[in-house]
Design an enzyme around this catalytic site. Structure first.
Site, PDB file in Angstrom:
ATOM      1  N   LEU A  63      -9.255   0.409   3.703  1.00 25.54           N
ATOM      2  CA  LEU A  63     -10.520  -0.119   4.199  1.00 25.54           C
ATOM      3  C   LEU A  63     -10.777   0.347   5.629  1.00 25.54           C
ATOM      4  O   LEU A  63     -11.897   0.682   6.001  1.00 25.54           O
ATOM      5  CB  LEU A  63     -10.517  -1.648   4.138  1.00 25.54           C
ATOM      6  N   ASP A  64      -9.724   0.376   6.442  1.00 26.35           N
ATOM      7  CA  ASP A  64      -9.840   0.832   7.827  1.00 26.35           C
ATOM      8  C   ASP A  64      -8.847   1.964   8.036  1.00 26.35           C
ATOM      9  O   ASP A  64      -7.745   1.785   8.537  1.00 26.35           O
ATOM     10  CB  ASP A  64      -9.557  -0.334   8.785  1.00 26.35           C
ATOM     11  N   LYS A  65      -9.259   3.154   7.649  1.00 25.52           N
ATOM     12  CA  LYS A  65      -8.342   4.292   7.637  1.00 25.52           C
ATOM     13  C   LYS A  65      -7.907   4.731   9.039  1.00 25.52           C
ATOM     14  O   LYS A  65      -6.837   5.310   9.206  1.00 25.52           O
ATOM     15  CB  LYS A  65      -8.989   5.476   6.911  1.00 25.52           C
ATOM     16  N   ASN A 110     -12.599   5.191  -6.247  1.00 24.83           N
ATOM     17  CA  ASN A 110     -12.733   6.032  -5.067  1.00 24.83           C
ATOM     18  C   ASN A 110     -11.930   7.305  -5.255  1.00 24.83           C
ATOM     19  O   ASN A 110     -10.894   7.318  -5.911  1.00 24.83           O
ATOM     20  CB  ASN A 110     -12.293   5.286  -3.797  1.00 24.83           C
ATOM     21  N   ARG A 111     -12.438   8.367  -4.660  1.00 18.02           N
ATOM     22  CA  ARG A 111     -11.698   9.623  -4.582  1.00 18.02           C
ATOM     23  C   ARG A 111     -11.841  10.198  -3.163  1.00 18.02           C
ATOM     24  O   ARG A 111     -12.192  11.359  -2.963  1.00 18.02           O
ATOM     25  CB  ARG A 111     -12.158  10.623  -5.653  1.00 18.02           C
ATOM     26  N   GLY A 113      -9.651  10.910  -0.841  1.00 21.82           N
ATOM     27  CA  GLY A 113      -8.775  12.031  -0.523  1.00 21.82           C
ATOM     28  C   GLY A 113      -8.221  11.992   0.886  1.00 21.82           C
ATOM     29  O   GLY A 113      -8.154  13.025   1.570  1.00 21.82           O
ATOM     30  N   PHE A 114      -7.821  10.788   1.333  1.00 16.70           N
ATOM     31  CA  PHE A 114      -7.207  10.636   2.661  1.00 16.70           C
ATOM     32  C   PHE A 114      -8.101  11.179   3.774  1.00 16.70           C
ATOM     33  O   PHE A 114      -7.648  11.872   4.675  1.00 16.70           O
ATOM     34  CB  PHE A 114      -5.845  11.328   2.732  1.00 16.70           C
ATOM     35  N   ASN A 171       2.981   6.316   1.555  1.00 15.56           N
ATOM     36  CA  ASN A 171       2.072   6.367   0.415  1.00 15.56           C
ATOM     37  C   ASN A 171       2.370   7.605  -0.430  1.00 15.56           C
ATOM     38  O   ASN A 171       2.076   8.728  -0.028  1.00 15.56           O
ATOM     39  CB  ASN A 171       0.623   6.391   0.900  1.00 15.56           C
ATOM     40  N   SER A 174      -1.291   7.690  -4.133  1.00 13.48           N
ATOM     41  CA  SER A 174      -2.728   7.920  -4.261  1.00 13.48           C
ATOM     42  C   SER A 174      -2.976   8.968  -5.350  1.00 13.48           C
ATOM     43  O   SER A 174      -2.322  10.011  -5.364  1.00 13.48           O
ATOM     44  CB  SER A 174      -3.313   8.419  -2.946  1.00 13.48           C
ATOM     45  N   ASN A 176      -5.593  10.729  -5.496  1.00 15.78           N
ATOM     46  CA  ASN A 176      -6.639  11.612  -4.988  1.00 15.78           C
ATOM     47  C   ASN A 176      -6.137  12.776  -4.142  1.00 15.78           C
ATOM     48  O   ASN A 176      -6.932  13.542  -3.606  1.00 15.78           O
ATOM     49  CB  ASN A 176      -7.649  10.789  -4.178  1.00 15.78           C
ATOM     50  N   THR A 177      -4.818  12.900  -4.003  1.00 14.88           N
ATOM     51  CA  THR A 177      -4.212  14.069  -3.367  1.00 14.88           C
ATOM     52  C   THR A 177      -3.397  14.778  -4.437  1.00 14.88           C
ATOM     53  O   THR A 177      -2.417  14.222  -4.928  1.00 14.88           O
ATOM     54  CB  THR A 177      -3.319  13.669  -2.181  1.00 14.88           C
ATOM     55  N   LYS A 216       4.706   2.638  -1.086  1.00 15.78           N
ATOM     56  CA  LYS A 216       3.623   2.134  -1.934  1.00 15.78           C
ATOM     57  C   LYS A 216       3.598   2.924  -3.226  1.00 15.78           C
ATOM     58  O   LYS A 216       3.526   4.161  -3.206  1.00 15.78           O
ATOM     59  CB  LYS A 216       2.274   2.249  -1.218  1.00 15.78           C
ATOM     60  N   ASN A 245      -0.876   0.643  -5.943  1.00 16.16           N
ATOM     61  CA  ASN A 245      -2.062   1.412  -5.578  1.00 16.16           C
ATOM     62  C   ASN A 245      -3.092   1.338  -6.709  1.00 16.16           C
ATOM     63  O   ASN A 245      -2.956   0.542  -7.633  1.00 16.16           O
ATOM     64  CB  ASN A 245      -1.652   2.867  -5.285  1.00 16.16           C
ATOM     65  N   THR A 246      -4.103   2.182  -6.658  1.00 18.64           N
ATOM     66  CA  THR A 246      -5.134   2.221  -7.690  1.00 18.64           C
ATOM     67  C   THR A 246      -4.596   2.852  -8.974  1.00 18.64           C
ATOM     68  O   THR A 246      -3.569   3.525  -8.980  1.00 18.64           O
ATOM     69  CB  THR A 246      -6.345   3.017  -7.201  1.00 18.64           C
ATOM     70  N   GLY A 295      -6.536  -6.463  -7.518  1.00 17.98           N
ATOM     71  CA  GLY A 295      -7.380  -7.349  -8.300  1.00 17.98           C
ATOM     72  C   GLY A 295      -7.414  -8.794  -7.864  1.00 17.98           C
ATOM     73  O   GLY A 295      -7.873  -9.650  -8.630  1.00 17.98           O
TER      74      GLY A 295
END
Length: 338
Positions: A63-65, A110-111, A113-114, A171, A174, A176-177, A216, A245-246, A295
């Site tokens: 949320l706050d990268k 979301n995607r 990607g860091f 992490n 993810s 997305n990487t 994570k 994670n997602t 969730g």
């Protein structure tokens, strides 16, 4: 009040709304409006990993990268805030659009990607914080760094954030990487966690303070895969695990028109999947601290996450759908169970 604000915000592009909401929260914080609206944080202190958490509700990474909104978010009543994922060098992330609401399912894809401003920026932001809760920093690798060289990026980040973090989360989960999740298993996971653990101990000795190291993990694992991950976590003597994670699964949202968007799915549909992973981890790692995420949209859901085996919990998508009042609701629910 929040349902009205949400109905207006949800008419806008999700990523635009994300930025607007954080900027509005910053403005409210500057005039002292957050506590007037949501009250003082719930006091429910717990000692874990050598740290004292003011309460058991945290904000999940993502949320706050860049830690640009740390003080305002902390004032919502979180006992801990995890910022990042941060990478050694700034990077823009994936092309837009890259954030999607699945409102009928109270879910998000979301995607990103860091996307972040780089580790130097984040560390500077964390060091000037006024928030007095626990701050975790979530670290990752740059897109341009190969999976084979991922360790180099994690070590660079570890060294950079150690002096500013209360805990550090690695992490590896993810979606997305490209290739990142392959680091979760077998010899690759040991080859990553072993040197990171060794470096963290070296930094602890130099600093004269112990900064807990966590990893994570993803929800998309079989029982056998969770057992393998748990074995590596134990061998490398990590201080805790964040689950999860997602998810890349779309089973729970397959009828949604946006279900096939590429990226990680979060929110209500990942609740049971993350709980399953937490239960399995608790079976294999009976005393290891677990931060449960995925969730949570009510005090009851937070309590269910704890019943699955979590010691602390984190919010993200539930905050988007339920609003800032969810923080206090969950903190009070967990305080009642003692």
């Amino acid at each position: 009040m929040y349902p009205i604000a949400r109905s207006l915000l949800f008419r806008l592009d999700p990523e635009t709304t994300h930025g607007m909401a954080l900027n509005a929260l910053d403005a409210l914080h500057k005039v002292g409006g957050i506590q007037r609206l949501y009250g003082k944080p719930v006091s429910d202190p717990v000692a874990l990993m050598g740290l004292r958490f003011p309460n058991r509700i945290g904000l999940a990474a993502g949320l706050d990268k860049n830690a640009d909104h740390l003080d305002a978010l902390g004032e919502l009543g979180f006992g801990f805030v995890e910022v990042g994922t941060v990478t050694p060098k700034a990077q823009p992330g994936n092309p837009k659009p890259r954030l999607f609401r699945l409102a009928d399912h109270e879910a998000i894809i979301n995607r990103f990607g860091f996307n972040n401003k780089g580790v130097a920026h984040l560390v500077a932001q964390v060091k000037k914080r006024h928030y007095n809760g626990i701050v975790g920093i979530n670290i990752g690798k740059n897109l341009t760094t190969s999976v084979e060289n991922a360790l180099d990026d994690y070590l660079l980040c570890l060294d950079a954030v150690h002096g500013a973090a209360d805990y550090i989360a690695v992490n590896i989960s993810s979606p997305n990487t490209p290739g990142l999740r392959t680091l979760q298993f077998g010899e690759q996971l040991d080859a990553l966690l072993g040197p990171i653990r060794a470096k963290s101990r070296e930094l602890d000795a130099q600093a004269g303070r112990r900064v807990p190291l966590l990893v994570k993990i993803a929800p998309d694992m079989s029982e056998e895969e969770v057992a393998l991950v748990a074995g590596s976590i134990a061998r490398n003597e990590l201080d805790g695990v964040i689950a999860t994670n997602t998810t890349v699964s779309r089973e729970a949202v397959q009828n949604d028109p946006q279900a096939q968007e590429v990226g990680g799915l979060s929110g209500k549909p990942v609740f049971e999947a993350s709980n399953t992973v937490i239960r399995l981890l608790r079976k294999h790692l009976p005393t290891l601290p677990i931060i449960g995420v995925g969730g949570i949209d009510s005090g009851e859901a937070a309590r269910a996450k704890m019943a699955a085996g979590a010691d602390l919990v984190q919010l993200y998508s539930g905050l988007i759908y339920q609003g800032p009042g969810l923080v206090k609701q969950c903190a009070e629910a967990l305080k009642q169970i003692g």
